[in-house]
Design a protein around this motif. Structure first.
Motif, PDB file in Angstrom:
ATOM      1  N   ILE A   1       0.709  -1.232   0.116  1.00  0.00           N
ATOM      2  CA  ILE A   1      -0.441  -0.085   0.005  1.00  0.00           C
ATOM      3  C   ILE A   1       0.990   1.345   0.104  1.00  0.00           C
ATOM      4  CG2 ILE A   1      -1.553   1.212   1.774  1.00  0.00           C
ATOM      5  CD1 ILE A   1      -2.640  -1.606   2.440  1.00  0.00           C
ATOM      6  N   LEU A   2       1.553   1.082   0.655  1.00  0.00           N
ATOM      7  CA  LEU A   2       2.721   2.721   1.403  1.00  0.00           C
ATOM      8  C   LEU A   2       3.347   2.978   0.323  1.00  0.00           C
ATOM      9  CD1 LEU A   2       3.457   2.051   4.957  1.00  0.00           C
ATOM     10  CD2 LEU A   2       2.507   3.925   3.894  1.00  0.00           C
ATOM     11  N   TYR A   3       3.970   1.385  -0.869  1.00  0.00           N
ATOM     12  CA  TYR A   3       4.932   1.431  -1.790  1.00  0.00           C
ATOM     13  C   TYR A   3       4.374   1.781  -2.459  1.00  0.00           C
ATOM     14  CZ  TYR A   3       8.036   0.237  -5.726  1.00  0.00           C
ATOM     15  OH  TYR A   3       8.830   0.109  -6.413  1.00  0.00           O
ATOM     16  N   GLY A   4       3.042   1.280  -3.035  1.00  0.00           N
ATOM     17  CA  GLY A   4       2.238   1.802  -4.591  1.00  0.00           C
ATOM     18  C   GLY A   4       1.526   3.055  -4.143  1.00  0.00           C
ATOM     19  N   ALA A   5       1.779   3.349  -3.146  1.00  0.00           N
ATOM     20  CA  ALA A   5       1.669   5.213  -3.097  1.00  0.00           C
ATOM     21  C   ALA A   5       2.621   6.045  -3.724  1.00  0.00           C
ATOM     22  CB  ALA A   5       0.733   5.694  -2.058  1.00  0.00           C
ATOM     23  N   MET A   6       3.614   5.161  -2.729  1.00  0.00           N
ATOM     24  CA  MET A   6       4.812   6.685  -3.153  1.00  0.00           C
ATOM     25  C   MET A   6       5.259   6.281  -4.535  1.00  0.00           C
ATOM     26  SD  MET A   6       6.732   6.640   0.299  1.00  0.00           S
ATOM     27  CE  MET A   6       6.799   5.156   0.969  1.00  0.00           C
ATOM     28  N   ALA A   7       4.857   5.388  -4.844  1.00  0.00           N
ATOM     29  CA  ALA A   7       6.101   4.901  -6.207  1.00  0.00           C
ATOM     30  C   ALA A   7       5.058   5.609  -7.758  1.00  0.00           C
ATOM     31  CB  ALA A   7       5.770   3.074  -6.478  1.00  0.00           C
ATOM     32  N   SER A   8       4.083   5.611  -7.128  1.00  0.00           N
ATOM     33  CA  SER A   8       2.779   6.368  -7.956  1.00  0.00           C
ATOM     34  C   SER A   8       3.384   7.485  -8.006  1.00  0.00           C
ATOM     35  CB  SER A   8       0.995   6.318  -7.868  1.00  0.00           C
ATOM     36  OG  SER A   8       0.730   4.993  -7.595  1.00  0.00           O
ATOM     37  N   TYR A   9       3.368   8.086  -6.851  1.00  0.00           N
ATOM     38  CA  TYR A   9       3.762   9.782  -6.790  1.00  0.00           C
ATOM     39  C   TYR A   9       4.980   9.876  -7.671  1.00  0.00           C
ATOM     40  CZ  TYR A   9       3.449  14.562  -5.062  1.00  0.00           C
ATOM     41  OH  TYR A   9       3.703  15.869  -5.071  1.00  0.00           O
ATOM     42  N   GLY A  10       6.162   8.836  -7.760  1.00  0.00           N
ATOM     43  CA  GLY A  10       7.016   9.170  -8.609  1.00  0.00           C
ATOM     44  C   GLY A  10       6.688   8.771 -10.580  1.00  0.00           C
ATOM     45  N   GLN A  11       5.908   8.649 -10.909  1.00  0.00           N
ATOM     46  CA  GLN A  11       6.452   7.947 -11.749  1.00  0.00           C
ATOM     47  C   GLN A  11       5.280   9.361 -12.535  1.00  0.00           C
ATOM     48  OE1 GLN A  11       7.021   5.333 -12.956  1.00  0.00           O
ATOM     49  NE2 GLN A  11       7.187   4.980 -10.603  1.00  0.00           N
ATOM     50  N   GLN A  12       5.819   9.375 -14.530  1.00  0.00           N
ATOM     51  CA  GLN A  12       6.509  10.460 -15.821  1.00  0.00           C
ATOM     52  C   GLN A  12       5.202   9.910 -16.070  1.00  0.00           C
ATOM     53  OE1 GLN A  12       7.162  13.308 -14.764  1.00  0.00           O
ATOM     54  NE2 GLN A  12       8.535  12.998 -12.405  1.00  0.00           N
ATOM     55  N   ASP A  13       4.718   8.445 -15.845  1.00  0.00           N
ATOM     56  CA  ASP A  13       3.546   8.334 -17.229  1.00  0.00           C
ATOM     57  C   ASP A  13       1.588   7.885 -16.736  1.00  0.00           C
ATOM     58  OD1 ASP A  13       4.071   6.677 -19.924  1.00  0.00           O
ATOM     59  OD2 ASP A  13       1.882   6.423 -18.491  1.00  0.00           O
ATOM     60  N   LEU A  14       1.025   8.534 -17.482  1.00  0.00           N
ATOM     61  CA  LEU A  14      -0.514   8.156 -16.981  1.00  0.00           C
ATOM     62  C   LEU A  14      -0.591   6.692 -16.732  1.00  0.00           C
ATOM     63  CD1 LEU A  14      -2.333  10.176 -15.880  1.00  0.00           C
ATOM     64  CD2 LEU A  14      -3.437  10.240 -17.995  1.00  0.00           C
ATOM     65  N   LYS A  15      -0.095   5.393 -17.441  1.00  0.00           N
ATOM     66  CA  LYS A  15      -0.531   4.573 -17.274  1.00  0.00           C
ATOM     67  C   LYS A  15       0.320   3.993 -16.167  1.00  0.00           C
ATOM     68  CE  LYS A  15      -2.505   2.244 -20.886  1.00  0.00           C
ATOM     69  NZ  LYS A  15      -2.207   0.954 -22.175  1.00  0.00           N
ATOM     70  N   ARG A  16       1.663   4.711 -15.628  1.00  0.00           N
ATOM     71  CA  ARG A  16       2.341   3.726 -14.921  1.00  0.00           C
ATOM     72  C   ARG A  16       1.867   4.076 -14.072  1.00  0.00           C
ATOM     73  NH1 ARG A  16       7.038   1.525 -16.813  1.00  0.00           N
ATOM     74  NH2 ARG A  16       8.052   1.136 -14.156  1.00  0.00           N
ATOM     75  N   VAL A  17       0.952   5.512 -13.632  1.00  0.00           N
ATOM     76  CA  VAL A  17       0.386   5.727 -11.705  1.00  0.00           C
ATOM     77  C   VAL A  17      -0.310   5.052 -11.710  1.00  0.00           C
ATOM     78  CG1 VAL A  17      -0.562   7.736 -11.165  1.00  0.00           C
ATOM     79  CG2 VAL A  17       1.147   8.544 -12.837  1.00  0.00           C
ATOM     80  N   ILE A  18      -1.281   4.538 -12.765  1.00  0.00           N
ATOM     81  CA  ILE A  18      -2.432   3.808 -12.031  1.00  0.00           C
ATOM     82  C   ILE A  18      -1.986   2.290 -12.070  1.00  0.00           C
ATOM     83  CG2 ILE A  18      -4.750   2.759 -13.723  1.00  0.00           C
ATOM     84  CD1 ILE A  18      -4.497   5.139 -15.289  1.00  0.00           C
ATOM     85  N   ALA A  19      -1.212   1.966 -12.900  1.00  0.00           N
ATOM     86  CA  ALA A  19      -0.424   0.720 -12.640  1.00  0.00           C
ATOM     87  C   ALA A  19      -0.190   0.567 -11.152  1.00  0.00           C
ATOM     88  CB  ALA A  19       1.182   0.328 -13.343  1.00  0.00           C
ATOM     89  N   PHE A  20       1.015   1.520 -10.633  1.00  0.00           N
ATOM     90  CA  PHE A  20       1.215   1.787  -9.228  1.00  0.00           C
ATOM     91  C   PHE A  20       0.461   1.964  -8.091  1.00  0.00           C
ATOM     92  CE2 PHE A  20       5.329   2.056 -11.307  1.00  0.00           C
ATOM     93  CZ  PHE A  20       6.680   0.920 -10.222  1.00  0.00           C
ATOM     94  N   SER A  21      -0.660   2.634  -8.872  1.00  0.00           N
ATOM     95  CA  SER A  21      -2.042   2.022  -7.320  1.00  0.00           C
ATOM     96  C   SER A  21      -2.839   1.258  -7.619  1.00  0.00           C
ATOM     97  CB  SER A  21      -2.608   3.695  -7.788  1.00  0.00           C
ATOM     98  OG  SER A  21      -3.632   3.133  -9.250  1.00  0.00           O
ATOM     99  N   SER A  22      -2.413  -0.005  -8.500  1.00  0.00           N
ATOM    100  CA  SER A  22      -3.073  -1.240  -8.511  1.00  0.00           C
ATOM    101  C   SER A  22      -2.998  -1.914  -7.694  1.00  0.00           C
ATOM    102  CB  SER A  22      -2.979  -2.061  -9.534  1.00  0.00           C
ATOM    103  OG  SER A  22      -3.571  -1.122 -10.208  1.00  0.00           O
ATOM    104  N   VAL A  23      -1.004  -2.182  -7.392  1.00  0.00           N
ATOM    105  CA  VAL A  23      -0.375  -2.399  -6.210  1.00  0.00           C
ATOM    106  C   VAL A  23      -0.575  -1.964  -4.785  1.00  0.00           C
ATOM    107  CG1 VAL A  23       2.200  -2.968  -5.619  1.00  0.00           C
ATOM    108  CG2 VAL A  23       1.686  -2.959  -7.687  1.00  0.00           C
ATOM    109  N   GLY A  24      -1.298  -0.647  -4.625  1.00  0.00           N
ATOM    110  CA  GLY A  24      -1.306  -0.150  -3.400  1.00  0.00           C
ATOM    111  C   GLY A  24      -2.620  -0.939  -3.451  1.00  0.00           C
TER     112      GLY A  24
END
Lengths: 486, 502
Positions: free
Chosen positions: B291-314
């Motif tokens: 949950i924490l990793y997904g949130a923080m990694a999402s914040y660092g992404q530079q691509d819309l799809k990658r943001v959603i991908a990491f949010s899925s991890v969360g």
């Protein structure tokens, strides 16, 4: 000394094949048409199969002294004979195109192949070490000539020589092993050897003998480190002969392995680790080297090395609560049946493609789906089966079936190695399959009319393998329960 | 029982349809997409039939069951059925499949070849539905594997960017995971002599020794964790999502990920309760890290799809947290979270796919600002899906996460204090999730956009997205629609664990 009475019916499958070999040779001499020899070969196989099935439970070549028989037909041996015979029919169909346009002399080809097959049919029912080693040689010797029987290809002779030298070396080692076993146990009959194994633990000498005996099997199934001949020989030979070596000749090796391990079942603690190491190295090594192959036939050669590793996993995992028995043997045979269908299928497609377009590197298969969609779909299905990926269900299920054994006996490292090997294998099967469906290159090779003709029988062989693989995928019991049917 | 044909028909119809497309030849290119819509509509109708036939009163037991002997040598029977745990996922799969088919009619991704594209979507459907309906361990495994090849082809042939590498990473990772899972299954089968999931869940699995249970549970969970994906086994996901075509991403996030957590609730928890009780606290830790990793990694992404991908991890972290509590509330939350994530993330990927189609990119650096102005409806949908995803009360995303936290407050596992610490960390993750989606909205939505310069949402997009928009609202307002189905089944599962609790 009583004269042996010979039950010809029990021996009929072998005799029919040997007779068929002679008829094929003569038929071609008389008619001057190679296709006739192929026809004789197919009829021979068709006749031999029912004889093989009917002989189940019989035994012959028995000694009057101790009633030990040299030839005993069990359901297991019938299943193996049927695999060998049906695979031979497919190979003959594959080869008939080469024979039709006289690249290969038909009479000699069919004669040599059936001679070899007569040995492969004999092996599963042999019941002593001497008959076994003779039968193995009957399988091997004609194959060297078959490999060399490729006109205008200098590599063929070299390939044949390579296989010959490896074979001679492994047979010599095995004969030495047999001598040691005979020296320590005083027996060559499987029944007596089994009894001797039951009665005592293996002496160091017997251990050495058994391990050396396994060398000839390792050569036949091209297990690493006895695989060195296989890729070059497959490449040098015509594709149908390569297919023969990878399926029928290997089936002979697996038959011998089943017989030897079954005989010395009581010593499984000694041989199982040896087989396990062979299996592990073979699976991993075969798949790793296959990753780097560019020629389609060489890739299939390495793939079939790796597949041989999977096939012996059940025997390798005999330990603890799992003893050698029908369960283990059925797992081996189940995989072998599926392997025969899917591997012959892959070779058959390669043969057709090579004839029609001259393409030999798998990278050049790009766009095959556009040119010949049927062949491409068939090849993709065979590759998926070999990889163990749906829709090639049977390939996956036989992998599951062999994996059950190490899980049951707790040989975890072998299960882990198999898992890793499967994942590695997936990479190259997929890469090839993907190539088929990519858009074709702009400079497509023109297909000349001459090349495109005369291969309908080869297409029939593809269709037969496809039908079998699909049937096995829908009703896996056909393959997994084959032994129980005889 | 006259409606037993429903579940097999759900598998046979798309399978036959894929076969028809295979043999139809090149002529089929013209009608393939419409054919896909037709087949998926039939599938949706069959699913509605199953929903109607399903007796909610006895949602705890398997219904619409069909059985046939298949491979006696491997103890495998062909056995299908649905209960309250699987039925919502079957419905979700049929719905997303239909949405994807409608979307595809006018938007077959480059390089075209509609016939193959639709055929692969149909095969994918077979695997996904089969996984949720299988009642036999090996059958479950087979369907689990069926989705791999179609998804690989979808990414490798219709994807973008480094698609071949992403597709290979996807398949090699997940195959390694599923082989590990298979070894776990085989261990269970060898030790109990049965592959029947109902029988195993009903007490047969508990008879395994503690050590064997633990080994089997670790193997099976390990395999499922790759699919879920659970941190740290998630590394295949962002690349796969970034490269996949739109409908591929939708189905990957919406359905394929659910196969992992579904397997945990369906198989691991009831079959291996002793081991599950021992593993649960560790699972909770991995969930919270995710949950924490997904949130923080999402914040660092530079691509819309990658943001959603990491949010899925969360989001999947919340689902795992719910499962790890082994409580009625927690597992219900997990199942609800699965459905909500499928609906919302499906919608998100559709909308982002729409943006990509219009702008040619999903990278923040090259995305034009001001979506609210240039395409107000598309901008609204992005905002709607984003706030639903971050768990705004009143929308579907809220219940799964909120109740997972409630479950962690009253876990069935004795480590109450530990779970409350996990609860606090997870809640922090929830807040962080708000941060990254708000950043997305500020970056993409706001800003000086010129009026209506971009094509707004087209009619076919409305048609394929409306069910998801509606469900997001409906499930947010009336979550009991799902809970009334899942709850009886979850109680059965929790009951089987109760005996293993100290």
């Amino acid at each position: 000394m009583t004269i042996q009475s010979i039950d010809l019916m029990a021996l009929a499958p072998t005799l029919v094949v040997a007779l068929g070999a002679l008829v094929a040779l003569i038929a071609e001499l008389v008619t001057r048409r190679g296709q006739v020899a192929v026809g004789v070969g197919l009829v021979t196989v068709a006749v031999a199969v029912p004889f093989a099935v009917a002989a189940s439970g019989e035994q012959t070549l028995c000694s009057g002294v101790d009633s030990a028989c040299s030839y005993v037909v069990t359901p297991l041996s019938v299943a193996l004979q049927v695999i060998v015979l049906v695979s031979t029919a497919v190979v003959l169909l594959m080869a008939s195109a080469d024979i039709a346009d006289r690249r290969v002399p038909g009479g000699e080809f069919v004669f040599l192949m059936l001679c070899s097959v007569s040995g492969a049919v004999l092996i599963p029912a042999t019941n002593d070490l001497v008959t076994l080693i003779v039968a193995l040689e009957v399988v091997s010797l004609p194959t060297f000539a078959l490999v060399a029987l490729r006109q205008g290809e200098s590599r063929a002779a070299e390939a044949a020589l390579k296989a010959f030298i490896f074979s001679i070396a492994s047979v010599a080692v095995s004969l030495y092993g047999i001598a040691l076993l005979y020296g320590t146990t005083g027996a060559v009959s499987f029944d007596q050897l089994a009894a001797a194994a039951q009665a005592s633990d293996p002496t160091p000498l017997a251990t050495a003998g058994l391990v050396m005996l396994l060398a000839v099997v390792a050569f036949k199934i091209a297990a690493i480190p006895f695989h060195g001949w296989a890729p070059d020989t497959y490449q040098g030979a015509t594709v149908p002969v390569a297919a023969y070596l990878s399926v029928v000749s290997k089936a002979a090796g697996f038959s011998a392995l089943l017989l030897i391990t079954g005989t010395f079942a009581a010593w499984s603690e000694m041989w199982a680790p040896v087989v396990a190491v062979l299996a592990g190295v073979t699976m991993l090594g075969g798949n790793l080297v296959a990753l780097r192959q560019r020629l389609a036939v060489r890739l299939l050669a390495w793939s079939s090395i790796a597949q041989a590793g999977y096939i012996v996993v059940p025997l390798a995992a005999v330990a603890g609560s799992v003893a050698w028995g029908p369960d283990v043997a059925n797992a081996v045979v189940g995989y072998l049946v599926a392997y025969a269908a899917m591997n012959l299928g892959a070779f058959a497609v390669v043969a057709v493609v090579a004839r029609r377009t001259g393409i030999v590197e798998w990278g050049d298969y790009r766009g095959l789906a556009r040119r010949s969609p049927g062949l491409a779909v068939a090849l993709a299905f065979f590759l998926a089966s070999l990889a163990g990926l749906p829709p090639g269900l049977i390939g996956l299920l036989v992998k599951v079936r062999v994996l059950v054994v190490p899980v049951e006996s707790g040989v975890w490292w072998l299960a882990a190695v198999m898992a890793v090997a499967t994942v590695i294998g997936l990479a190259y099967y997929l890469a090839w399959a993907a190539q088929l469906f990519r858009q074709p290159d702009v400079d497509e090779r023109p297909v000349t009319a001459e090349q495109a003709t005369g291969s309908w029988t080869a297409v029939v062989s593809v269709a037969a393998c496809l039908a079998l693989t699909v049937a096995f995928s829908v009703a896996p019991s056909l393959a997994l329960g084959l032994v129980d049917r005889f | 029982m006259t409606s037993n044909w429903l579940l097999p028909a759900l598998l046979v119809v798309p399978l036959m349809a894929a076969g028809i497309l295979l043999v139809a030849g090149r002529r089929a290119e013209r009608w393939a997409t419409w054919f896909g819509v037709g087949v998926q509509s039939v599938g949706l109708l069959l699913t509605l039939g199953a929903l109607a036939e399903f007796k909610r009163g006895s949602a705890g037991s398997m219904q619409l069951v069909v059985e046939a002997e298949w491979i006696p040598e491997l103890l495998v029977d062909f056995r299908l059925g649905v209960d309250g745990i699987s039925l919502p996922l079957v419905a979700l799969t049929s719905l997303l499949g239909w949405c994807a088919a409608v979307y595809t009619v006018r938007r077959v991704p480059e390089p075209g070849r509609a016939r193959a594209f639709v055929g692969l979507l149909l095969l994918l459907q077979v695997g996904m539905l089969g996984t949720f309906m299988a009642l036999d361990l090996i059958l479950f495994f087979l369907f689990f594997e069926v989705v791999l090849a179609p998804m690989w082809f979808l990414i490798a042939f219709w994807g973008s960017g480094e698609r071949r590498r992403a597709a290979n990473t996807f398949i090699l990772y997940t195959v390694l995971g599923s082989v590990v899972m298979l070894v776990g299954f085989l261990l269970v089968i060898v030790k109990t002599g049965s592959a029947d999931m109902v029988e195993l869940a009903g007490g047969l699995g508990e008879q395994m020794s503690g050590g064997a249970q633990l080994a089997a549970a670790l193997l099976i969970l390990g395999g499922l964790a790759v699919k879920t994906p659970m941190w740290p086994f998630h590394t295949w996901l962002p690349d796969a999502h970034t490269s996949a075509p739109t409908v591929g991403s939708v189905l990957l996030a919406g359905v394929l990920l659910k196969m992992g957590t579904y397997g945990m609730v369906r198989i691991v928890v009831p079959t291996l309760p002793d081991a599950m009780v021992r593993i649960a606290p560790y699972l909770a830790a991995f969930a919270v890290i995710g949950i924490l990793y997904g949130a923080m990694a999402s914040y660092g992404q530079q691509d819309l799809k990658r943001v959603i991908a990491f949010s899925s991890v969360g989001h999947m972290g919340f689902v795992l947290l719910g499962i790890s509590t082994l409580s009625v509330v927690g597992i219900n939350a997990a199942l609800f979270g699965n459905i909500a994530h499928g609906v919302i993330t499906g919608l998100l990927f559709f909308v982002v796919g729409g943006i990509k189609e219009r702008t040619g990119t999903t990278a923040f650096a090259s995305l034009p600002r001001g979506l609210y102005a240039s395409a107000p409806r598309l901008g609204f949908l992005l905002g709607f899906a984003a706030v639903a995803s971050l768990g705004l009360p009143g929308l579907a995303g809220f219940w799964g996460e909120f109740l997972a936290l409630v479950g962690a407050y009253h876990p069935a596992v004795p480590e109450h204090l530990y779970y409350r610490a996990m609860l606090v960390l997870a809640a922090v993750g929830m807040v962080l999730a708000a941060a990254y989606f708000l950043r997305v909205l500020r970056r993409v939505g706001q800003g000086p956009g010129s009026e209506k310069t971009m094509d707004d949402v087209a009619a076919d997009e409305w048609l394929s997205w409306t069910p998801l928009i509606a469900l997001t609202v409906v499930l947010g307002l009336v979550p009991v629609l799902v809970f009334e189905v899942t709850d009886p089944a979850v109680r059965m599962v929790v009951e089987s664990v109760a005996g293993a609790l100290p």
